[in-house]
Design a protein around this motif. Structure first.
Motif, PDB file in Angstrom:
ATOM      1  N   SER A  91       0.840  -1.199   0.000  1.00 55.13           N
ATOM      2  CA  SER A  91       0.000   0.000   0.000  1.00 55.13           C
ATOM      3  C   SER A  91       0.874   1.247   0.000  1.00 55.13           C
ATOM      4  O   SER A  91       2.020   1.212   0.428  1.00 55.13           O
ATOM      5  N   ARG A  92       0.292   2.347  -0.452  1.00 57.49           N
ATOM      6  CA  ARG A  92       0.967   3.644  -0.382  1.00 57.49           C
ATOM      7  C   ARG A  92      -0.094   4.734  -0.451  1.00 57.49           C
ATOM      8  O   ARG A  92      -1.246   4.475  -0.781  1.00 57.49           O
ATOM      9  N   ASP A  93       0.306   5.946  -0.118  1.00 56.86           N
ATOM     10  CA  ASP A  93      -0.592   7.091  -0.239  1.00 56.86           C
ATOM     11  C   ASP A  93       0.266   8.329  -0.437  1.00 56.86           C
ATOM     12  O   ASP A  93       1.291   8.496   0.227  1.00 56.86           O
ATOM     13  N   LYS A 133      -3.515   3.812   4.164  1.00 59.08           N
ATOM     14  CA  LYS A 133      -2.908   3.856   2.836  1.00 59.08           C
ATOM     15  C   LYS A 133      -3.732   2.999   1.889  1.00 59.08           C
ATOM     16  O   LYS A 133      -4.514   2.151   2.320  1.00 59.08           O
ATOM     17  N   ASP A 143       4.956   7.807  -1.985  1.00 60.03           N
ATOM     18  CA  ASP A 143       4.335   7.754  -0.659  1.00 60.03           C
ATOM     19  C   ASP A 143       4.716   9.007   0.133  1.00 60.03           C
ATOM     20  O   ASP A 143       5.838   9.520   0.010  1.00 60.03           O
ATOM     21  N   ASN A 146       2.858   0.095   4.656  1.00 58.83           N
ATOM     22  CA  ASN A 146       3.188  -0.048   3.241  1.00 58.83           C
ATOM     23  C   ASN A 146       3.220  -1.509   2.819  1.00 58.83           C
ATOM     24  O   ASN A 146       2.891  -1.832   1.682  1.00 58.83           O
TER      25      ASN A 146
END
Length: 197
Positions: A10-12, A19, A36, A87
């Motif tokens: 995951s990332r944001d 995320k 990220d 993440n």
């Protein structure tokens, strides 16, 4: 127990609590996850950056074991990959028991563990009461409030178990995908237990 592997990534791009799960993420050595909000050589965690923006970023990649989600589910909470801001969601490995400096090969890219995530009140804002799942006294009694990671006044910091994942820095970059095998390389001894970073 299942073989250690990456369950989800995951990332944001913004500083939100959770995320977004992705098909893959790209790690950059010394920086973190491409795209990220927490990527960078200097600290990106908003609270820590306010205290000292020139400290090194020891929180480039956040990892959580999916076993925590199972524990949360047993206690009535629904939590999935990316929800707690990690993440990399792992399976088949007890991340918090590993010593500082452990290398995790995530199917090519390698991260070095720097410390534990110190759970904060944002976990309860995400899901009221969830902090009791990720934070407990050393005897296992759940804690419903965040605790300082440093002594205050003349009182020692309480001994607690922090289960909200581990932090790391990127040693070797590359693409991380769900299903990738994780290889663990312990540092030369003596081993040092991880502390909150």
């Amino acid at each position: 127990m299942t073989s250690p592997h990456v369950l989800a990534v995951s990332r944001d791009t913004t500083h939100r609590f959770s995320k977004v799960p992705e098909p893959s993420i790209h790690l950059i050595a010394g920086i973190g996850v491409l795209g990220d909000a927490h990527a960078g050589t200097l600290v990106q965690h908003r609270y820590a950056a306010r205290k000292d923006p020139n400290q090194p970023n020891l929180r480039q990649v956040h990892l959580i074991g999916a076993e925590l989600f199972d524990e949360a589910r047993e206690r009535g909470f629904e939590v999935g990959p990316g929800d707690l801001g990690e993440n990399v969601t792992t399976a088949g490995i007890d991340l918090i028991s590993l010593p500082t400096g452990t290398l995790l090969d995530l199917g090519g890219p390698v991260v070095r563990l720097t410390g534990l995530r110190n759970p904060c009140v944002l976990i309860n804002r995400f899901s009221p009461g969830l902090l009791k799942v990720v934070l407990a006294r050393a005897d296992g009694t759940p804690l419903g409030r965040a605790v300082p990671d440093e002594p205050r006044d003349d009182r020692p910091a309480p001994q607690v178990i922090r289960k909200a994942g581990v932090m790391s820095v990127v040693e070797r970059g590359g693409e991380v995908v769900p299903g990738a095998a994780i290889t663990v390389t312990l540092p030369d001894g003596p081993h040092v237990a991880m502390e909150p970073v």
